[in-house]
Design an enzyme around this catalytic site. Structure first.
Site, PDB file in Angstrom:
ATOM      1  N   ARG A  24       0.794  -1.230   0.000  1.00  0.00           N
ATOM      2  CA  ARG A  24       0.000   0.000   0.000  1.00  0.00           C
ATOM      3  C   ARG A  24       0.822   1.272   0.000  1.00  0.00           C
ATOM      4  O   ARG A  24       0.553   2.197  -0.759  1.00  0.00           O
ATOM      5  CB  ARG A  24      -0.899   0.055   1.257  1.00  0.00           C
ATOM      6  N   THR A  25       1.813   1.337   0.881  1.00  0.00           N
ATOM      7  CA  THR A  25       2.514   2.610   1.048  1.00  0.00           C
ATOM      8  C   THR A  25       3.261   2.968  -0.232  1.00  0.00           C
ATOM      9  O   THR A  25       3.149   4.095  -0.740  1.00  0.00           O
ATOM     10  CB  THR A  25       3.487   2.522   2.243  1.00  0.00           C
ATOM     11  N   LYS A  42      26.263  -4.297  -1.905  1.00  0.00           N
ATOM     12  CA  LYS A  42      27.730  -4.378  -2.019  1.00  0.00           C
ATOM     13  C   LYS A  42      28.410  -3.670  -0.858  1.00  0.00           C
ATOM     14  O   LYS A  42      29.628  -3.541  -0.836  1.00  0.00           O
ATOM     15  CB  LYS A  42      28.191  -3.715  -3.316  1.00  0.00           C
ATOM     16  N   ARG A  77      11.343   3.798   3.137  1.00  0.00           N
ATOM     17  CA  ARG A  77      11.016   2.858   4.223  1.00  0.00           C
ATOM     18  C   ARG A  77      12.284   2.105   4.559  1.00  0.00           C
ATOM     19  O   ARG A  77      13.005   1.635   3.664  1.00  0.00           O
ATOM     20  CB  ARG A  77       9.927   1.886   3.804  1.00  0.00           C
ATOM     21  N   HIS A 123       5.278   5.936  11.412  1.00  0.00           N
ATOM     22  CA  HIS A 123       4.754   5.765  10.047  1.00  0.00           C
ATOM     23  C   HIS A 123       3.800   6.949   9.815  1.00  0.00           C
ATOM     24  O   HIS A 123       2.574   6.787   9.778  1.00  0.00           O
ATOM     25  CB  HIS A 123       4.016   4.421   9.954  1.00  0.00           C
TER      26      HIS A 123
HETATM   27  N1   CP Z   1       0.034  -0.055   5.993  1.00  0.00           N
HETATM   28  C1   CP Z   1       1.185  -0.321   5.357  1.00  0.00           C
HETATM   29  O1   CP Z   1       2.236   0.273   5.652  1.00  0.00           O
HETATM   30  O2   CP Z   1       1.097  -1.272   4.376  1.00  0.00           O
HETATM   31  P1   CP Z   1       2.289  -1.759   3.461  1.00  0.00           P
HETATM   32  O3   CP Z   1       3.303  -2.439   4.371  1.00  0.00           O
HETATM   33  O4   CP Z   1       1.695  -2.669   2.443  1.00  0.00           O
HETATM   34  O5   CP Z   1       2.920  -0.531   2.838  1.00  0.00           O
END
Ligand code: CP
Length: 304
Positions: free
Chosen positions: A51-52, A80, A101, A129
């Protein structure tokens, strides 16, 4: 023109949050606008995501920008031995915005300190998040008509779940009452309970996921037990199915209750809940597109 990174939701004041939610509403009315023409965003995903990453990339595409990046760091020179600092400096040569991320807590903060390019934290370890929080707040606002004075029940992995940590910070401006439902091993960390104490926020801790708690909730925020954060998988096996929400458990809940989940789910919401009008987690993920469009414009200083 303002230009700033989004590392943690607590950078945002109440006015910032309300402004961004207002802009998310505008993007929901019209998500296809040429506000990022000529701009390139990098999505650097050192951890898996559906999703993110896809909603950020869709957000950029629908705003007329372009996206480069990776979803698997093993295909990059970090495999590497290239350091995070060098990776960020290299990517900064090419793009106007970095969306990252990373499995390490503090990685987004560090990245934002080594580059002048705005960085959006798309999740750093068990820490924060913030873009998830904006879409959660947008979802709560849309379904409840307000963010004020709500009973928010958080269920599951409250120790490692970065979405609940961010959401406590984000909701702290709006006089919530929290119910934290978790097994002993996955209780809400002290630092977030101290945060609630400091801000005069009521919270109650439960180990039993009871209908009594469900029935007084406005929002039931289910979470997945975060297998990837456990060092001992035997410990994970003990708690992985600790709470499962089933449709019959919602029978006496408020008509206005909505069930949220940042997703992915594993077993914590049974599939019979999906048909219940109180289930909102699929629409919640859709709201991520609009909230992320609003965040991108905000960090780039682009008026909406
Ligand atoms: N909610 C969320 O962060 O989903 P993903 O890990 O799929 O990005």
């Amino acid at each position: 023109m303002k230009s700033k990174s989004l590392v943690s939701i607590d950078q945002y004041t109440k006015d910032d949050i309300l402004r961004i939610l207002g802009n998310a509403e505008k993007f929901e009315e019209n998500p296809n606008r040429n506000l990022l023409e000529g701009k390139v965003a990098a999505t650097l995903f050192f951890e898996p995501s559906t999703r993110t990453r896809l909603s950020f990339e869709t957000a950029v595409n629908r705003l007329g920008g372009r996206v480069v990046g990776f979803q698997d760091a093993s295909t990059t020179s970090s495999s590497k031995g290239e350091t995070l600092k060098d990776t960020i400096l290299m990517v900064s040569n090419y793009v106007d915005l970095i969306i990252m991320r990373h499995h390490l807590e503090g990685a987004a903060q560090y990245a934002s300190e080594v580059t002048g390019v705005p960085v959006i934290n798309a999740g750093d370890g068990a820490h924060q998040h913030p873009s998830q929080t904006m879409l959660d707040l947008y979802s709560i606002y849309k379904t409840q008509g307000t963010l004020e004075n709500l009973n928010i029940t958080m269920v599951g992995d409250l120790k490692y779940g970065r979405t609940v940590h961010s959401l406590i910070n984000g909701l702290s401006h709006f006089h919530p009452t929290f119910h934290f439902v978790a097994p002993e091993e996955l209780r809400m960390p002290e630092v977030y309970k101290l945060f609630c104490d400091k801000h005069g926020i009521r919270y109650y801790e439960h180990t039993d996921f009871s209908e009594e708690v469900i029935n007084q909730s406005d929002i039931l925020y289910m979470t997945r037990v975060q297998r990837e954060r456990f060092t001992d998988l035997v410990e994970y096996e003990k708690v992985k199915n600790v709470y499962i929400l089933r449709n019959k458990m919602l029978e006496n809940s408020k008509d206005t209750l909505r069930v949220l989940h940042p997703l992915p789910r594993v077993n914590e919401i049974a599939y019979d809940v999906d048909e219940n009008p109180k289930a909102y987690y699929i629409q919640q993920a859709r709201n991520g597109l609009y909230a992320r469009q609003a965040i991108i414009c905000d960090v780039l200083g682009i008026p909406v």
